[in-house]
Motif scaffolding. Structure first.
Motif, PDB file in Angstrom:
ATOM      1  N   SER A  12       0.699  -1.301  -0.029  1.00 52.99           N
ATOM      2  CA  SER A  12      -0.072  -0.031  -0.082  1.00 52.99           C
ATOM      3  C   SER A  12       0.891   1.141  -0.127  1.00 52.99           C
ATOM      4  CB  SER A  12      -0.914   0.007   1.173  1.00 52.99           C
ATOM      5  OG  SER A  12      -1.642  -1.057   1.288  1.00 52.99           O
ATOM      6  N   THR A  13       1.919   1.300   0.675  1.00 53.70           N
ATOM      7  CA  THR A  13       2.953   2.481   0.664  1.00 53.70           C
ATOM      8  C   THR A  13       3.654   2.821  -0.517  1.00 53.70           C
ATOM      9  OG1 THR A  13       3.473   1.902   3.110  1.00 53.70           O
ATOM     10  CG2 THR A  13       5.007   3.331   1.944  1.00 53.70           C
ATOM     11  N   TYR A  14       3.813   1.644  -1.249  1.00 49.62           N
ATOM     12  CA  TYR A  14       4.113   1.698  -2.760  1.00 49.62           C
ATOM     13  C   TYR A  14       3.450   2.453  -3.572  1.00 49.62           C
ATOM     14  CZ  TYR A  14       5.878   0.734  -7.648  1.00 49.62           C
ATOM     15  OH  TYR A  14       6.200   0.702  -8.832  1.00 49.62           O
ATOM     16  N   ALA A  15       2.018   1.924  -3.436  1.00 49.31           N
ATOM     17  CA  ALA A  15       0.812   2.253  -4.308  1.00 49.31           C
ATOM     18  C   ALA A  15       0.468   3.947  -3.975  1.00 49.31           C
ATOM     19  CB  ALA A  15      -0.351   1.542  -3.874  1.00 49.31           C
ATOM     20  N   LEU A  16       0.700   4.220  -2.779  1.00 44.57           N
ATOM     21  CA  LEU A  16       0.412   5.504  -2.251  1.00 44.57           C
ATOM     22  C   LEU A  16       1.374   6.400  -2.966  1.00 44.57           C
ATOM     23  CD1 LEU A  16      -1.014   7.409  -0.710  1.00 44.57           C
ATOM     24  CD2 LEU A  16       0.260   6.889   1.327  1.00 44.57           C
ATOM     25  N   ARG A  48      -5.132  -4.911  -6.220  1.00 45.06           N
ATOM     26  CA  ARG A  48      -6.420  -3.848  -5.956  1.00 45.06           C
ATOM     27  C   ARG A  48      -6.521  -3.557  -4.380  1.00 45.06           C
ATOM     28  NH1 ARG A  48     -10.011  -4.678 -10.609  1.00 45.06           N
ATOM     29  NH2 ARG A  48     -11.525  -3.248  -9.519  1.00 45.06           N
ATOM     30  N   ARG A  49      -6.218  -4.403  -3.676  1.00 46.31           N
ATOM     31  CA  ARG A  49      -6.505  -4.162  -2.246  1.00 46.31           C
ATOM     32  C   ARG A  49      -5.387  -3.161  -1.938  1.00 46.31           C
ATOM     33  NH1 ARG A  49      -5.377  -8.645   2.704  1.00 46.31           N
ATOM     34  NH2 ARG A  49      -6.158  -7.420   4.230  1.00 46.31           N
ATOM     35  N   ALA A  50      -4.207  -3.296  -2.200  1.00 47.60           N
ATOM     36  CA  ALA A  50      -2.953  -2.125  -1.854  1.00 47.60           C
ATOM     37  C   ALA A  50      -3.494  -0.899  -2.386  1.00 47.60           C
ATOM     38  CB  ALA A  50      -1.727  -2.535  -2.290  1.00 47.60           C
ATOM     39  N   LEU A  51      -3.947  -0.857  -3.795  1.00 52.37           N
ATOM     40  CA  LEU A  51      -4.464   0.489  -4.322  1.00 52.37           C
ATOM     41  C   LEU A  51      -5.509   0.992  -3.668  1.00 52.37           C
ATOM     42  CD1 LEU A  51      -4.338   2.486  -6.887  1.00 52.37           C
ATOM     43  CD2 LEU A  51      -5.885   1.112  -7.858  1.00 52.37           C
ATOM     44  N   ARG A  52      -6.656   0.359  -3.076  1.00 53.56           N
ATOM     45  CA  ARG A  52      -7.714   0.833  -2.509  1.00 53.56           C
ATOM     46  C   ARG A  52      -7.279   1.573  -1.130  1.00 53.56           C
ATOM     47  NH1 ARG A  52     -10.464  -4.285  -4.156  1.00 53.56           N
ATOM     48  NH2 ARG A  52     -11.913  -3.735  -6.101  1.00 53.56           N
ATOM     49  N   ALA A  54      -4.520   2.695  -0.529  1.00 50.89           N
ATOM     50  CA  ALA A  54      -3.764   4.059  -1.021  1.00 50.89           C
ATOM     51  C   ALA A  54      -4.909   5.098  -1.363  1.00 50.89           C
ATOM     52  CB  ALA A  54      -2.834   3.887  -2.045  1.00 50.89           C
ATOM     53  N   LEU A  55      -5.882   4.809  -1.963  1.00 53.29           N
ATOM     54  CA  LEU A  55      -6.904   5.694  -2.198  1.00 53.29           C
ATOM     55  C   LEU A  55      -7.743   6.204  -0.738  1.00 53.29           C
ATOM     56  CD1 LEU A  55      -8.349   3.753  -5.527  1.00 53.29           C
ATOM     57  CD2 LEU A  55      -7.324   6.193  -5.329  1.00 53.29           C
ATOM     58  N   ASP A  56      -7.777   5.205  -0.165  1.00 52.20           N
ATOM     59  CA  ASP A  56      -8.551   5.578   1.237  1.00 52.20           C
ATOM     60  C   ASP A  56      -7.556   6.623   1.987  1.00 52.20           C
ATOM     61  OD1 ASP A  56     -10.617   3.762   0.771  1.00 52.20           O
ATOM     62  OD2 ASP A  56      -9.611   2.236   2.002  1.00 52.20           O
ATOM     63  N   LEU A  64      -8.611  13.485  -2.940  1.00 50.27           N
ATOM     64  CA  LEU A  64      -9.621  13.063  -3.821  1.00 50.27           C
ATOM     65  C   LEU A  64     -10.523  12.648  -3.126  1.00 50.27           C
ATOM     66  CD1 LEU A  64      -9.159   9.753  -3.491  1.00 50.27           C
ATOM     67  CD2 LEU A  64      -7.286  10.194  -4.930  1.00 50.27           C
ATOM     68  N   TRP A  65     -11.553  12.403  -3.812  1.00 54.56           N
ATOM     69  CA  TRP A  65     -12.934  11.734  -3.264  1.00 54.56           C
ATOM     70  C   TRP A  65     -13.402  10.695  -4.333  1.00 54.56           C
ATOM     71  CZ3 TRP A  65     -17.882  12.782  -5.548  1.00 54.56           C
ATOM     72  CH2 TRP A  65     -17.845  13.741  -6.727  1.00 54.56           C
ATOM     73  N   ARG A  66     -14.318   9.849  -3.800  1.00 56.85           N
ATOM     74  CA  ARG A  66     -15.053   8.721  -4.566  1.00 56.85           C
ATOM     75  C   ARG A  66     -16.406   8.628  -4.357  1.00 56.85           C
ATOM     76  NH1 ARG A  66     -11.139   3.811  -2.876  1.00 56.85           N
ATOM     77  NH2 ARG A  66     -11.203   4.957  -0.819  1.00 56.85           N
ATOM     78  N   ARG A  67     -16.881   8.317  -5.573  1.00 54.30           N
ATOM     79  CA  ARG A  67     -18.528   8.150  -5.333  1.00 54.30           C
ATOM     80  C   ARG A  67     -18.711   6.861  -5.901  1.00 54.30           C
ATOM     81  NH1 ARG A  67     -23.319  11.354  -5.730  1.00 54.30           N
ATOM     82  NH2 ARG A  67     -25.045  10.316  -6.740  1.00 54.30           N
TER      83      ARG A  67
END
Length: 254
Positions: A12-16, A48-52, A54-56, A64-67
């Motif tokens: 996740s850190t790398y994805a961030l 995908r888990r690491a990316l999510r 990072a998005l969180d 950023l924001w998500r809908r």
């Protein structure tokens, strides 16, 4: 900005880190939509888990924001009711359902409250619209006529709601879709007569006839758009947890 090499098992850190670099160099402005999670995961070679996660983290920071069902957007979350946001997440069924519920009532109020000079302008706009030879002028005069009807209803809250919907329907994608639907259906003569009937019912001070004429007009456009999208596919795909809106049928209560 120098990007680090992906670890043997990207986390996740790398994805961030990759997301921050992407946002810095992509040129995406406030309100811009990011690529999908699948596309970002492939681009950064992360799960995908690491990316999510990072998005969180970026969402928590206000970057950023998500809908759900619409995507991820740059910047602080905007009011979901603003036209620019709604334009990105609204499909034509939703637009037409709202129009069917407010514009017949606006026509009814216009029949009771429109001033003589407004009715004169409505008739002139109806004639100009019928004589329009290109898509741009048809959209211009159609929007002007419908807004004059809304304005002559003399209800500021109704007019504000109308303006929000009208702003959304003026998006270039919707404009092109409506024009193509009109060409395929060859409905210009019919819609011209419908505009005439709406205005004359308002001039006759007949709110029932004015509301019904407007409803019939909007139902024709809705049906035409449904036929159009059944051939080319809809411009907006609902999220998995959002059922596809069902088209209104003749006789549906408004």
């Amino acid at each position: 900005m120098t990007q680090s090499s992906p670890p043997s098992e990207p986390n996740s850190t790398y994805a961030l880190e990759q997301l921050r670099a992407f946002l810095t160099t992509s040129g995406l402005g406030q309100g811009s939509r990011l690529p999908t999670e699948r596309q970002l995961a492939e681009k950064f070679q992360v799960g995908r888990r690491a990316l999510r996660r990072a998005l969180d983290a970026l969402e928590a920071e206000g970057v950023l924001w998500r809908r759900q069902g619409a995507g991820t957007f740059v910047g602080m979350r905007e009011d979901d009711a603003t036209p620019d946001v709604l334009m990105q997440v609204t499909d034509f069924n939703e637009i037409m359902e709202v129009r069917l519920r407010i514009e017949p009532q606006l026509a009814q109020l216009a029949a009771l409250r429109a001033r003589p000079e407004e009715i004169t302008r409505m008739r002139a706009l109806t004639k100009r619209l019928a004589e329009s030879e290109d898509a741009d002028s048809r959209e211009l005069w159609d929007g002007t006529l419908h807004r004059l009807i809304a304005q002559s209803a003399r209800n500021r809250l109704f007019l504000s709601l109308f303006d929000i919907v009208n702003r959304i329907r003026q998006d270039e994608a919707w404009r092109a879709m409506r024009e193509q639907a009109r060409r395929i259906a060859k409905s210009r003569a019919q819609t011209a007569m419908q505009h005439h009937d709406i205005v004359e019912a308002i001039a006759a001070r007949d709110p029932v006839a004015a509301g019904e004429a407007m409803r019939e007009h909007l139902l024709l456009m809705h049906e035409t758009l449904i036929r159009q999208t059944s051939m080319i596919g809809t411009l907006h795909t609902p999220s998995p947890d959002q059922p596809e809106p069902q088209p209104l049928q003749q006789g549906t209560a408004i």
